[in-house]
Design a protein around this motif. Structure first.
Motif, mmCIF file in Angstrom:
data_model
loop_
_atom_site.group_PDB
_atom_site.id
_atom_site.type_symbol
_atom_site.label_atom_id
_atom_site.label_comp_id
_atom_site.label_asym_id
_atom_site.label_seq_id
_atom_site.Cartn_x
_atom_site.Cartn_y
_atom_site.Cartn_z
ATOM 1 N N ASN A 150 -15.324 45.811 -31.061
ATOM 2 C CA ASN A 150 -15.161 47.165 -31.617
ATOM 3 C C ASN A 150 -16.238 47.522 -32.633
ATOM 4 O O ASN A 150 -15.983 48.198 -33.628
ATOM 5 N N GLN A 204 -2.088 55.204 -42.741
ATOM 6 C CA GLN A 204 -2.589 55.321 -41.379
ATOM 7 C C GLN A 204 -3.629 54.242 -41.108
ATOM 8 O O GLN A 204 -4.689 54.231 -41.733
ATOM 9 N N VAL A 205 -3.309 53.333 -40.212
ATOM 10 C CA VAL A 205 -4.255 52.286 -39.828
ATOM 11 C C VAL A 205 -5.198 52.846 -38.776
ATOM 12 O O VAL A 205 -4.748 53.389 -37.761
ATOM 13 N N PRO A 206 -6.513 52.759 -38.974
ATOM 14 C CA PRO A 206 -7.451 53.270 -37.971
ATOM 15 C C PRO A 206 -7.250 52.599 -36.619
ATOM 16 O O PRO A 206 -6.810 51.449 -36.540
ATOM 17 N N GLU A 207 -7.575 53.299 -35.568
ATOM 18 C CA GLU A 207 -7.420 52.758 -34.223
ATOM 19 C C GLU A 207 -8.286 51.505 -34.057
ATOM 20 O O GLU A 207 -9.452 51.482 -34.422
ATOM 21 N N ALA A 209 -7.853 48.736 -35.630
ATOM 22 C CA ALA A 209 -7.860 47.936 -36.859
ATOM 23 C C ALA A 209 -6.474 47.359 -37.108
ATOM 24 O O ALA A 209 -5.490 47.745 -36.469
ATOM 25 N N HIS A 210 -6.402 46.427 -38.053
ATOM 26 C CA HIS A 210 -5.154 45.725 -38.341
ATOM 27 C C HIS A 210 -4.993 45.616 -39.855
ATOM 28 O O HIS A 210 -5.913 45.198 -40.556
ATOM 29 N N TYR A 211 -3.811 45.967 -40.344
ATOM 30 C CA TYR A 211 -3.559 46.010 -41.784
ATOM 31 C C TYR A 211 -3.478 44.603 -42.357
ATOM 32 O O TYR A 211 -2.755 43.743 -41.853
ATOM 33 N N ALA A 218 -11.539 46.402 -47.307
ATOM 34 C CA ALA A 218 -10.740 47.556 -46.899
ATOM 35 C C ALA A 218 -9.288 47.101 -46.771
ATOM 36 O O ALA A 218 -8.967 45.924 -46.967
ATOM 37 N N ALA A 220 -7.677 47.463 -43.906
ATOM 38 C CA ALA A 220 -7.521 47.042 -42.514
ATOM 39 C C ALA A 220 -8.894 46.678 -41.970
ATOM 40 O O ALA A 220 -9.915 47.181 -42.438
ATOM 41 N N ALA A 222 -11.084 44.818 -38.220
ATOM 42 C CA ALA A 222 -11.056 44.777 -36.760
ATOM 43 C C ALA A 222 -10.383 43.536 -36.180
ATOM 44 O O ALA A 222 -9.841 43.582 -35.083
#
Length: 295
Positions: A150, A204-207, A209-211, A218, A220, A222
């Protein structure tokens, strides 16, 4: 004169100590406090949660590596982490320091392929790795690594345990000087591997990505959660849990980053002993030279 100087400095020292303690208490968030990112109007400060300190065998002035743990950590790296992360600065021959025989090191290296050449025809070719080779990357280049993840190329793991330590603020870093705390890297890696959790309400977790509140850049990132219970089989009966996997691979990465840690600490201890004896001899010599002796 000296008594007056001490009397004037003592109140200032007491005030400074009390102020430091109050600052530390104020700066430390309470149990269950919301991360800074989710406080309305607050500026995010990463990591949102500080790494959790672990009890490492290599901590302290007399610390040493647990070879059994390092061997388990190597197994976790080889079966899980090496699918994405290289260790381009670590040669296979170094594995002999973990207690493996020369034949075992050769057999382990043969599980990998490396590029070599050019041959007589001027072409590059691949062959099985030998002990003098280094852990290869699973990708041809950084661009290929980023494209497969990603857009974020997985970092090399050779020195990551020394490069990823989280700086601890005042006054904690002052205490670290006296406790010789140098395990920030392994603590960070362990916390990151075990720190995946559901994001708080409203975040909101970006598409893609993982919290993970322990990530240092950051909220979250990749990399998905890489470990799960019973994923890697241990031959020595050690519990096959995410917590244990994380500790073992963190210790192994610390060894990879600083394989001569035991020698450094042993040498440092001998130097300190020498300096203490030397200082004592200097003191006794000084007393003898300036003593009031009859000649």
């Amino acid at each position: 004169m000296m008594k007056k100087l001490i009397a004037s400095i003592l109140p200032l020292a007491v005030v400074a100590i009390l102020g430091t303690a109050a600052f530390a208490q104020e700066a430390t968030p309470g149990e269950g406090a919301a991360p800074a990112e989710h406080e309305e109007g607050a500026t995010p400060h990463y990591p949102l949660k500080h790494p959790r300190e672990q009890d490492w065998s290599f901590a302290g002035p007399f610390g040493h590596y647990d070879k059994g743990q390092l061997q388990r950590g190597l197994k976790v790296y080889a079966e899980v982490c090496s699918a994405c992360h290289s260790m381009s600065l670590v040669p296979f021959r170094m594995l002999g320091e973990l207690g493996y025989s020369e034949a075992q090191v050769k057999a382990f290296a043969a599980n990998y392929e490396v590029q070599d050449g050019p041959d007589a025809a001027g072409e590059m070719f691949t062959r099985k790795a030998i002990p003098s080779d280094y852990f290869p990357s699973p990708y041809a280049n950084a661009q290929a690594a980023a494209a497969a993840n990603n857009g974020a190329a997985p970092p090399d793991f050779s020195l990551i345990a020394k490069a990823r330590g989280i700086t601890r603020g005042f006054p904690q870093f002052v205490f670290d000087i006296f406790t010789q705390y140098q395990e920030g890297g392994p603590d960070y890696i362990y916390s990151l591997l075990t720190g995946y959790e559901e994001p708080p309400a409203g975040f909101q977790v970006p598409e893609g990505a993982h919290y993970n509140p322990y990530f240092n850049a950051a909220a979250a990132f990749a990399m998905p959660k890489p470990l799960s219970d019973d994923q890697v089989t241990y031959d020595d009966g050690t519990p096959q849990t995410v917590d244990q996997y994380s500790k073992d691979v963190s210790a192994f990465l610390m060894w990879a980053a600083e394989p001569h840690l035991e020698d450094r600490k042993s040498t440092g201890f001998m130097v300190i002993v020498f300096l203490l004896i030397f200082s004592g001899l200097i003191f006794l010599t000084k007393r003898s030279v300036y003593a009031n002796k009859e000649h």
